[in-house]
Design an enzyme around this catalytic site. Structure first.
Site, PDB file in Angstrom:
ATOM      1  N   LYS A 124       0.867  -1.181   0.000  1.00 28.03           N
ATOM      2  CA  LYS A 124       0.000   0.000   0.000  1.00 28.03           C
ATOM      3  C   LYS A 124       0.899   1.224   0.000  1.00 28.03           C
ATOM      4  O   LYS A 124       2.023   1.164   0.519  1.00 28.03           O
ATOM      5  CB  LYS A 124      -0.872   0.010   1.263  1.00 28.03           C
ATOM      6  CG  LYS A 124      -2.144   0.809   1.091  1.00 28.03           C
ATOM      7  CD  LYS A 124      -3.243  -0.062   0.504  1.00 28.03           C
ATOM      8  CE  LYS A 124      -4.472   0.727   0.189  1.00 28.03           C
ATOM      9  NZ  LYS A 124      -5.558  -0.192  -0.218  1.00 28.03           N
ATOM     10  N   ASP A 164      -7.027   4.108  -4.455  1.00 32.18           N
ATOM     11  CA  ASP A 164      -7.676   3.943  -3.146  1.00 32.18           C
ATOM     12  C   ASP A 164      -8.310   5.306  -2.854  1.00 32.18           C
ATOM     13  O   ASP A 164      -8.593   6.067  -3.798  1.00 32.18           O
ATOM     14  CB  ASP A 164      -6.653   3.522  -2.078  1.00 32.18           C
ATOM     15  CG  ASP A 164      -7.311   3.003  -0.799  1.00 32.18           C
ATOM     16  OD1 ASP A 164      -7.744   1.842  -0.768  1.00 32.18           O
ATOM     17  OD2 ASP A 164      -7.418   3.768   0.193  1.00 32.18           O
ATOM     18  N   ASN A 239     -15.830   5.871  -4.933  1.00 34.90           N
ATOM     19  CA  ASN A 239     -15.829   4.775  -5.912  1.00 34.90           C
ATOM     20  C   ASN A 239     -16.524   3.525  -5.384  1.00 34.90           C
ATOM     21  O   ASN A 239     -17.382   2.948  -6.049  1.00 34.90           O
ATOM     22  CB  ASN A 239     -14.370   4.475  -6.305  1.00 34.90           C
ATOM     23  CG  ASN A 239     -14.265   3.238  -7.167  1.00 34.90           C
ATOM     24  OD1 ASN A 239     -14.311   2.117  -6.668  1.00 34.90           O
ATOM     25  ND2 ASN A 239     -14.163   3.426  -8.461  1.00 34.90           N
TER      26      ASN A 239
HETATM   27  P1  NDP Z   1     -12.971   7.492  -2.553  1.00 36.01           P
HETATM   28  O1  NDP Z   1     -11.945   8.512  -2.321  1.00 36.01           O
HETATM   29  O2  NDP Z   1     -13.502   7.287  -3.916  1.00 36.01           O
HETATM   30  O3  NDP Z   1     -14.213   7.720  -1.602  1.00 36.01           O
HETATM   31  C1  NDP Z   1     -14.108   7.748  -0.215  1.00 36.01           C
HETATM   32  C2  NDP Z   1     -15.455   8.178   0.314  1.00 36.01           C
HETATM   33  O4  NDP Z   1     -15.513   8.010   1.719  1.00 36.01           O
HETATM   34  C3  NDP Z   1     -15.736   9.651   0.037  1.00 36.01           C
HETATM   35  O5  NDP Z   1     -17.096   9.824  -0.188  1.00 36.01           O
HETATM   36  C4  NDP Z   1     -15.297  10.299   1.328  1.00 36.01           C
HETATM   37  O6  NDP Z   1     -15.885  11.568   1.560  1.00 36.01           O
HETATM   38  C5  NDP Z   1     -15.808   9.280   2.308  1.00 36.01           C
HETATM   39  N1  NDP Z   1     -15.133   9.398   3.581  1.00 36.01           N
HETATM   40  C6  NDP Z   1     -13.826   9.460   3.815  1.00 36.01           C
HETATM   41  N2  NDP Z   1     -13.602   9.594   5.119  1.00 36.01           N
HETATM   42  C7  NDP Z   1     -14.801   9.623   5.701  1.00 36.01           C
HETATM   43  C8  NDP Z   1     -15.250   9.731   7.028  1.00 36.01           C
HETATM   44  N3  NDP Z   1     -14.367   9.855   8.019  1.00 36.01           N
HETATM   45  N4  NDP Z   1     -16.573   9.697   7.275  1.00 36.01           N
HETATM   46  C9  NDP Z   1     -17.466   9.576   6.270  1.00 36.01           C
HETATM   47  N5  NDP Z   1     -17.094   9.482   5.001  1.00 36.01           N
HETATM   48  C10 NDP Z   1     -15.789   9.497   4.717  1.00 36.01           C
HETATM   49  O7  NDP Z   1     -12.356   6.116  -1.991  1.00 36.01           O
HETATM   50  P2  NDP Z   1     -12.821   4.620  -2.290  1.00 36.01           P
HETATM   51  O8  NDP Z   1     -14.289   4.553  -2.486  1.00 36.01           O
HETATM   52  O9  NDP Z   1     -11.923   4.082  -3.324  1.00 36.01           O
HETATM   53  O10 NDP Z   1     -12.425   3.910  -0.911  1.00 36.01           O
HETATM   54  C11 NDP Z   1     -13.347   3.734   0.153  1.00 36.01           C
HETATM   55  C12 NDP Z   1     -12.874   2.600   1.030  1.00 36.01           C
HETATM   56  O11 NDP Z   1     -12.803   1.396   0.268  1.00 36.01           O
HETATM   57  C13 NDP Z   1     -11.481   2.764   1.652  1.00 36.01           C
HETATM   58  O12 NDP Z   1     -11.461   2.118   2.898  1.00 36.01           O
HETATM   59  C14 NDP Z   1     -10.589   1.985   0.677  1.00 36.01           C
HETATM   60  O13 NDP Z   1      -9.405   1.555   1.298  1.00 36.01           O
HETATM   61  C15 NDP Z   1     -11.513   0.824   0.362  1.00 36.01           C
HETATM   62  N6  NDP Z   1     -11.223   0.079  -0.860  1.00 36.01           N
HETATM   63  C16 NDP Z   1     -11.100   0.714  -2.067  1.00 36.01           C
HETATM   64  C17 NDP Z   1     -10.880  -0.029  -3.201  1.00 36.01           C
HETATM   65  C18 NDP Z   1     -10.840   0.593  -4.560  1.00 36.01           C
HETATM   66  O14 NDP Z   1     -10.733  -0.152  -5.532  1.00 36.01           O
HETATM   67  N7  NDP Z   1     -10.933   1.896  -4.703  1.00 36.01           N
HETATM   68  C19 NDP Z   1     -10.704  -1.487  -3.143  1.00 36.01           C
HETATM   69  C20 NDP Z   1     -10.942  -2.058  -1.836  1.00 36.01           C
HETATM   70  C21 NDP Z   1     -11.160  -1.284  -0.759  1.00 36.01           C
HETATM   71  P3  NDP Z   1     -15.122  12.911   1.150  1.00 36.01           P
HETATM   72  O15 NDP Z   1     -15.172  12.934  -0.348  1.00 36.01           O
HETATM   73  O16 NDP Z   1     -15.914  13.986   1.784  1.00 36.01           O
HETATM   74  O17 NDP Z   1     -13.739  12.810   1.692  1.00 36.01           O
HETATM   75  O1  2IT Z   2      -7.775  -1.905  -0.891  1.00 35.09           O
HETATM   76  C1  2IT Z   2      -7.699  -2.347  -2.049  1.00 35.09           C
HETATM   77  O2  2IT Z   2      -7.840  -3.542  -2.308  1.00 35.09           O
HETATM   78  C2  2IT Z   2      -7.451  -1.385  -3.136  1.00 35.09           C
HETATM   79  N1  2IT Z   2      -7.349  -0.191  -2.867  1.00 35.09           N
HETATM   80  C3  2IT Z   2      -7.278  -1.868  -4.540  1.00 35.09           C
HETATM   81  C4  2IT Z   2      -5.901  -2.404  -4.757  1.00 35.09           C
HETATM   82  C5  2IT Z   2      -5.565  -2.760  -6.189  1.00 35.09           C
HETATM   83  O3  2IT Z   2      -4.374  -3.042  -6.400  1.00 35.09           O
HETATM   84  O4  2IT Z   2      -6.432  -2.777  -7.055  1.00 35.09           O
END
Ligand code: NDP
Ligand code: 2IT
Length: 450
Positions: A124, A164, A239
């Site tokens: 990461k 992420d 996302n």
């Molecule tokens: P994004 O940046 O696309 O979205 C994050 C979202 O969460 C935003 O809406 C953000 O709001 C909100 N957020 C962040 N902090 C807080 C908080 N403290 N309270 C409420 N809302 C909050 O990120 P992702 O959707 O990619 O990631 C979300 C989660 O999923 C993370 O834990 C990430 O590690 C996990 N993840 C992501 C993957 C991926 O492929 N992208 C894969 C697997 C896991 P704001 O815009 O206001 O900051």
């Molecule tokens: O937490 C996760 O699994 C991710 N942010 C995606 C990692 C990746 O390599 O696609």
């Protein structure tokens, strides 16, 4: 033995490593019944080796904003373990990023990637850079500066970063452009690239769609039920949240909430996804508050209006809950409300969003609880499909990718539920996931030697 080991863990890590200690403690407690079952674990010091990253890289990122002001941020890459394949895992750009958060995320990633059954190790990275309020050019300049340092540590067969929090296909595009310029090498060094130059179809949707596929499979197997007509609550609006909502709706569920770091949204008629995407789709960062004027009956609650839990998404009665925002966002208080409102399943889209006491409460009360390292593995799985497509210079069609994603999520569910059963922990998917992932990973570590 486990308690001694946890004391050793506390001693050898610092105050910044709270989430890392939390993640490791959960895994080690799950492993208690298996650690004695194979003498090789002790001989090869598997547990001791497993909790130390291969390397933690930290670098300076210098960039200039649109007003010619110079900024300096910290950049990181934690390459945790590559026993199963090249290091693989996302990059997070958020002011809360530090070495402890990335160590926890990288540690979780090695277990997640092991569960996929694919040849990928875990890593990461990211920065404390805050993308909020930055222009496209500032984002580009930051990404270029970040890659000027990161490029020396990555490679298509070495370490393949992806997105992420705060990093989507726009950022990956800028990072890739700079990598290519520096290295003269057009290969699959990043996943989550725009489709125009080597990205895979379905990667943007994969994490969220996978979460919903996992939930559907678990509900079918455990309760003989489906998501059709069920009320669901989702947190986050990025996302993962958006694509979880999209697939849940396609599977017939009614999703009534979402949130961001400022507040939360409740729409009793069900979230209007096209409207949500105009505010929060890729690269957009408008306020959820702007949803309510055009959507009668919807309510926006500012975060401060709902102390002390942060947001009110979990106060609405629902059949299933999907925390998709960030770590430790679902507290014991939230879990108690969900339980009293009759929740049947909690499926994590984010990494470690549920606090340990909340997980325990769900499990004690028969709520099906799916840990993120299992239920959100669809994103990294499709990232690996992107690596395969890049390596073979092929492009797979959406049907093939969707079928493979669904297969992998069903396979992960079966693997962890079966493992839990075999160890007398029926329906404990946390233990099932940790044990199944550990077995594959430790076997590779043993066979590769020290
Ligand atoms: P994004 O940046 O696309 O979205 C994050 C979202 O969460 C935003 O809406 C953000 O709001 C909100 N957020 C962040 N902090 C807080 C908080 N403290 N309270 C409420 N809302 C909050 O990120 P992702 O959707 O990619 O990631 C979300 C989660 O999923 C993370 O834990 C990430 O590690 C996990 N993840 C992501 C993957 C991926 O492929 N992208 C894969 C697997 C896991 P704001 O815009 O206001 O900051
Ligand atoms: O937490 C996760 O699994 C991710 N942010 C995606 C990692 C990746 O390599 O696609």
């Amino acid at each position: 033995m486990v308690e001694n080991f946890l004391a050793h863990l506390e001693r050898t890590n610092c105050a910044m490593d709270g989430t890392f200690i939390q993640a490791v403690s959960e895994v080690v407690r799950s492993l208690e019944p298996v650690l004695q079952s194979d003498k090789r674990y002790e001989t090869y010091a598997i547990l001791e080796r497993l909790i130390v990253p291969d390397r933690e890289i930290r670098f300076k990122v210098q960039w200039v904003d649109d007003n010619n002001k110079v900024h300096i941020n910290n950049g990181y890459r934690v390459q945790f373990n590559n026993a199963l394949g090249p290091y693989k895992g996302g990059l997070r750009f958020h002011p809360s990023v530090d070495s402890g958060v990335l160590k926890f995320l990288a540690f979780e990633q090695i277990f997640k990637n092991s569960l996929t059954g694919l040849p990928i190790g875990g890593a990461k990275g990211g920065s404390d850079f805050d993308p909020k309020g930055k222009s496209d050019f500032e984002i580009m300049k930051f990404c270029h500066a970040f890659m000027r340092e990161l490029h020396q540590y990555i490679g298509a067969r070495v370490d393949v970063p992806a997105g992420d929090i705060g990093v989507g296909s726009r950022e990956i595009g800028f990072l890739f452009g700079e990598y290519k310029r520096i290295s003269h090498n057009y290969d699959g060094v990043l996943s989550g690239k725009p489709y125009a130059f080597g990205g895979s179809l379905l990667r943007p949707e994969a994490t969220g769609y996978g979460v919903a596929y996992f939930a559907a499979e678990m509900l079918k197997a455990e309760l003989g039920d489906s998501l059709w007509g069920k009320v669901c609550c989702v947190s986050g609006a990025g996302n993962v949240a958006i694509h979880t909502i999209e697939k849940l709706q396609q599977l017939g569920a009614k999703v009534i909430t979402c949130s961001d770091s400022e507040g939360s949204l409740y729409d009793p008629k069900g979230i209007d996804l096209p409207l949500l995407k105009t505010l929060k789709g890729e690269g957009r960062r408008l306020s959820l508050e702007q949803y309510t004027p055009t959507r009668q009956g919807s309510v926006y609650t500012k975060k401060e209006a709902y102390p002390p839990h942060g947001h009110s998404v979990w106060t609405h009665p629902c059949y299933a809950a999907f925390p998709c925002a960030t770590q430790n966002e679902l507290s014991l208080e939230d879990a108690t409300i969900l339980l009293n409102n009759g929740v049947k399943a909690v499926v994590e889209g984010a990494n470690m969003p549920t606090m340990p006491q909340a997980i325990e409460l769900f499990q004690r009360n028969g709520v099906l609880f799916a840990p993120g390292k299992a239920s959100n593995a669809g994103g990294v799985a499709v990232s690996e499909f992107e690596m395969s497509q890049n390596a073979s210079m092929e492009r797979w069609d959406i049907k093939k990718l969707d079928r493979k994603l669904n297969d992998i999520m069903c396979h992960i569910y079966k693997q962890i539920s079966q493992t839990a059963k075999e160890h007398g922990k029926e329906r404990n998917f946390v233990d099932g996931a940790n044990i199944a992932a550990f077995k594959r990973l430790s076997e590779a570590m043993i066979l590769e030697g020290i």
